[in-house]
Write a protein that holds these residues in place. Structure first.
Motif, PDB file in Angstrom:
ATOM      1  N   SER A 255       0.834  -1.200   0.000  1.00 42.49           N
ATOM      2  CA  SER A 255       0.000   0.000   0.000  1.00 42.49           C
ATOM      3  C   SER A 255       0.867   1.248   0.000  1.00 42.49           C
ATOM      4  O   SER A 255       2.042   1.215   0.405  1.00 42.49           O
ATOM      5  CB  SER A 255      -0.921   0.016   1.224  1.00 42.49           C
ATOM      6  OG  SER A 255      -1.858  -1.036   1.155  1.00 42.49           O
ATOM      7  N   CYS A 314      -4.853  -2.488   2.379  1.00 35.15           N
ATOM      8  CA  CYS A 314      -5.404  -1.128   2.448  1.00 35.15           C
ATOM      9  C   CYS A 314      -5.918  -0.797   3.844  1.00 35.15           C
ATOM     10  O   CYS A 314      -5.707   0.314   4.340  1.00 35.15           O
ATOM     11  CB  CYS A 314      -6.523  -0.986   1.413  1.00 35.15           C
ATOM     12  SG  CYS A 314      -7.124   0.703   1.241  1.00 35.15           S
ATOM     13  N   LYS A 318      -4.575   2.178   6.205  1.00 38.42           N
ATOM     14  CA  LYS A 318      -5.432   3.234   6.739  1.00 38.42           C
ATOM     15  C   LYS A 318      -5.223   3.382   8.251  1.00 38.42           C
ATOM     16  O   LYS A 318      -5.219   4.495   8.788  1.00 38.42           O
ATOM     17  CB  LYS A 318      -6.891   2.924   6.431  1.00 38.42           C
ATOM     18  CG  LYS A 318      -7.843   4.060   6.792  1.00 38.42           C
ATOM     19  CD  LYS A 318      -9.276   3.751   6.379  1.00 38.42           C
ATOM     20  CE  LYS A 318     -10.196   4.893   6.779  1.00 38.42           C
ATOM     21  NZ  LYS A 318     -11.611   4.601   6.433  1.00 38.42           N
ATOM     22  N   VAL A 348      -4.809   7.044   0.396  1.00 38.39           N
ATOM     23  CA  VAL A 348      -4.344   5.662   0.519  1.00 38.39           C
ATOM     24  C   VAL A 348      -4.719   4.894  -0.739  1.00 38.39           C
ATOM     25  O   VAL A 348      -5.856   4.982  -1.218  1.00 38.39           O
ATOM     26  CB  VAL A 348      -4.975   4.969   1.742  1.00 38.39           C
ATOM     27  CG1 VAL A 348      -4.397   3.563   1.913  1.00 38.39           C
ATOM     28  CG2 VAL A 348      -4.763   5.795   3.003  1.00 38.39           C
ATOM     29  N   GLU A 350      -3.852   0.876  -2.762  1.00 37.29           N
ATOM     30  CA  GLU A 350      -3.251  -0.456  -2.616  1.00 37.29           C
ATOM     31  C   GLU A 350      -2.905  -1.029  -3.975  1.00 37.29           C
ATOM     32  O   GLU A 350      -3.666  -0.863  -4.939  1.00 37.29           O
ATOM     33  CB  GLU A 350      -4.213  -1.391  -1.893  1.00 37.29           C
ATOM     34  CG  GLU A 350      -3.650  -2.779  -1.665  1.00 37.29           C
ATOM     35  CD  GLU A 350      -4.628  -3.704  -0.948  1.00 37.29           C
ATOM     36  OE1 GLU A 350      -4.270  -4.866  -0.688  1.00 37.29           O
ATOM     37  OE2 GLU A 350      -5.755  -3.244  -0.642  1.00 37.29           O
ATOM     38  N   ALA A 365      -3.091   7.129  -5.092  1.00 43.00           N
ATOM     39  CA  ALA A 365      -2.920   7.676  -3.740  1.00 43.00           C
ATOM     40  C   ALA A 365      -2.949   9.203  -3.777  1.00 43.00           C
ATOM     41  O   ALA A 365      -3.507   9.848  -2.884  1.00 43.00           O
ATOM     42  CB  ALA A 365      -1.605   7.176  -3.135  1.00 43.00           C
ATOM     43  N   THR A 382      -9.347   6.725   1.108  1.00 42.53           N
ATOM     44  CA  THR A 382      -8.785   5.639   0.305  1.00 42.53           C
ATOM     45  C   THR A 382      -9.298   5.769  -1.121  1.00 42.53           C
ATOM     46  O   THR A 382     -10.421   6.233  -1.360  1.00 42.53           O
ATOM     47  CB  THR A 382      -9.182   4.268   0.874  1.00 42.53           C
ATOM     48  OG1 THR A 382     -10.603   4.157   0.869  1.00 42.53           O
ATOM     49  CG2 THR A 382      -8.655   4.102   2.293  1.00 42.53           C
TER      50      THR A 382
END
Length: 401
Positions: A255, A314, A318, A348, A350, A365, A382
């Motif tokens: 991630s 992910c 987080k 965020v 992944e 991201a 995310t």
């Protein structure tokens, strides 16, 4: 070559080595290993100078103190070489306490003229040489690998010659002040020459370690941001590509966090750029305290940072982001009597089986971070939570609800 010529030739050479190394140490104070080695050489110069004054000064100086300085110089040399390959303080102080105890015991027994007490110096020296070689062989790696192997070989050679001289001492010079009789002993002279040879080789190895340390520092400077110590963009991309390749081979999650300091320009305008620099430094220090050794932190822009989290899904990423936010909000930075509150917006993303190109993961991201900004800042978003119609439109991200 007679003893005195050999002795004073080596003393002159040792003085030059010590002076040169001391100058280098004074110019490079952060290289603590060099400081110890310079100290070791200076102690050795004093030791040999006292021995050279034998017959002109009391034996208390030319024999007792000289022999104790001999032990001290090897202990300092060990600490110096250890620093280059370990770079951490000694976990236990008892080895140094033991050296001090043996030196004190030697002094007491010397005053009582007890035979064979030279072993209280010779045996610890042999142990120190062996331990130093073991430390180098065990911990010398990377750019220090070759230097460590050669230095260990020279130390073991010095250890063998020292063993031979210890045997001669026990057989023929059982009292410390009798060693002066060895000046006309061919075995004593030849072994002294061998000791000088290996000692010179060890000194050259010391310089090798120093220059390798400078090389490591230059490599590190080329990889890191000068202000914060975080990776720079180029190093981050190179390391990230390697981690992604490793993760794909192992089938591991990976991630990426992209974070930006909220209202950083306003902070600079209000408190000045020096305050802004301090904020950046404190932010990196806090984040590093949270991350694992394998995680990568880079400064990718003025107030923007990226964090690569290998072997992390992910949800876990987080959770890391939440810890970062909480830690930064707890920072107590005061400028001009006013507390400066720091918050960040974090995006965020992944890596997925269909998304294996680092640039694409970084774009996701980054898009999530801008979504966090537009949603009011001081939050975590995310990429998967950005509304689907905008997932591929990184230039027009709508904030998540």
């Amino acid at each position: 070559m007679d003893y005195r010529t050999l002795f004073f030739t080596y003393l002159a050479s040792l003085t030059v080595y010590a002076a040169f190394t001391t100058l280098l140490a004074l110019r490079n104070r952060k290289v603590h290993g060099l400081n110890w080695i310079a100290g070791s050489l200076l102690v050795s110069v004093i030791k040999f100078a006292l021995q050279g004054l034998e017959g002109h000064v009391p034996t208390l100086f030319s024999s007792l103190i000289a022999n104790e300085l001999y032990l001290l110089s090897f202990a300092m040399q060990m600490l110096g070489l250890r620093w280059f390959v370990v770079k951490t303080p000694l976990r236990h102080r008892w080895p140094l306490i033991l050296v001090g105890f043996l030196a004190s015991l030697y002094a007491v027994l010397y005053l009582f003229k007890i035979p064979y007490i030279a072993n209280l110096i010779n045996i610890p020296v042999l142990v120190i040489l062996g331990v130093t070689a073991w430390i180098l062989l065990r911990n010398g790696s990377g750019l220090f690998y070759q230097a460590s192997r050669w230095a260990a070989a020279f130390l073991l050679g010095e250890m063998l010659v020292s063993t031979y001289r210890a045997v001669l001492t026990n057989l023929f010079y059982v009292k410390p002040w009798m060693v002066v009789n060895g000046q006309h002993d061919a075995r004593w002279l030849s072994s002294l020459m061998a000791m000088m040879f290996f000692a010179t080789c060890v000194f050259m190895s010391d310089l090798w370690f120093f220059f390798v340390e400078l090389q490591v520092e230059l490599v590190e400077q080329a990889r890191t941001d000068a202000l914060t110590g975080a990776l720079n963009r180029r190093a981050f991309y190179l390391d990230a590509d390697r981690e992604i390749s490793r993760g794909l081979r192992a089938g591991k999650n990976l991630s990426l966090l992209v974070l930006d300091i909220d209202d950083f320009k306003s902070m600079n305008d209000t408190y000045g750029h020096a305050a802004g620099d301090r904020v950046l430094q404190q932010l990196v220090e806090r984040i590093k305290s949270i991350l694992r050794a394998q995680d990568l932190l880079a400064r990718t822009g003025g107030e923007e940072f990226a964090i690569l989290l290998p072997d992390t899904c992910c949800e876990l990423a987080k959770a890391v982001a939440e810890r970062i936010c909480a830690s930064l909000q707890a920072l107590n930075l005061t400028f001009d009597g006013t507390r400066c509150l720091i918050s960040v917006s974090i995006g965020v993303a992944e890596m997925t089986p269909s998304l294996t190109v680092f640039e694409k993961v970084l774009q996701q991201a980054d898009a999530a971070m801008y979504a966090a900004k537009r949603a009011g800042k001081n939050r975590i978003v995310t990429f998967e939570n950005i509304p689907p119609p905008n997932n591929t439109e990184f230039s027009s991200i709508a904030p998540s609800a």
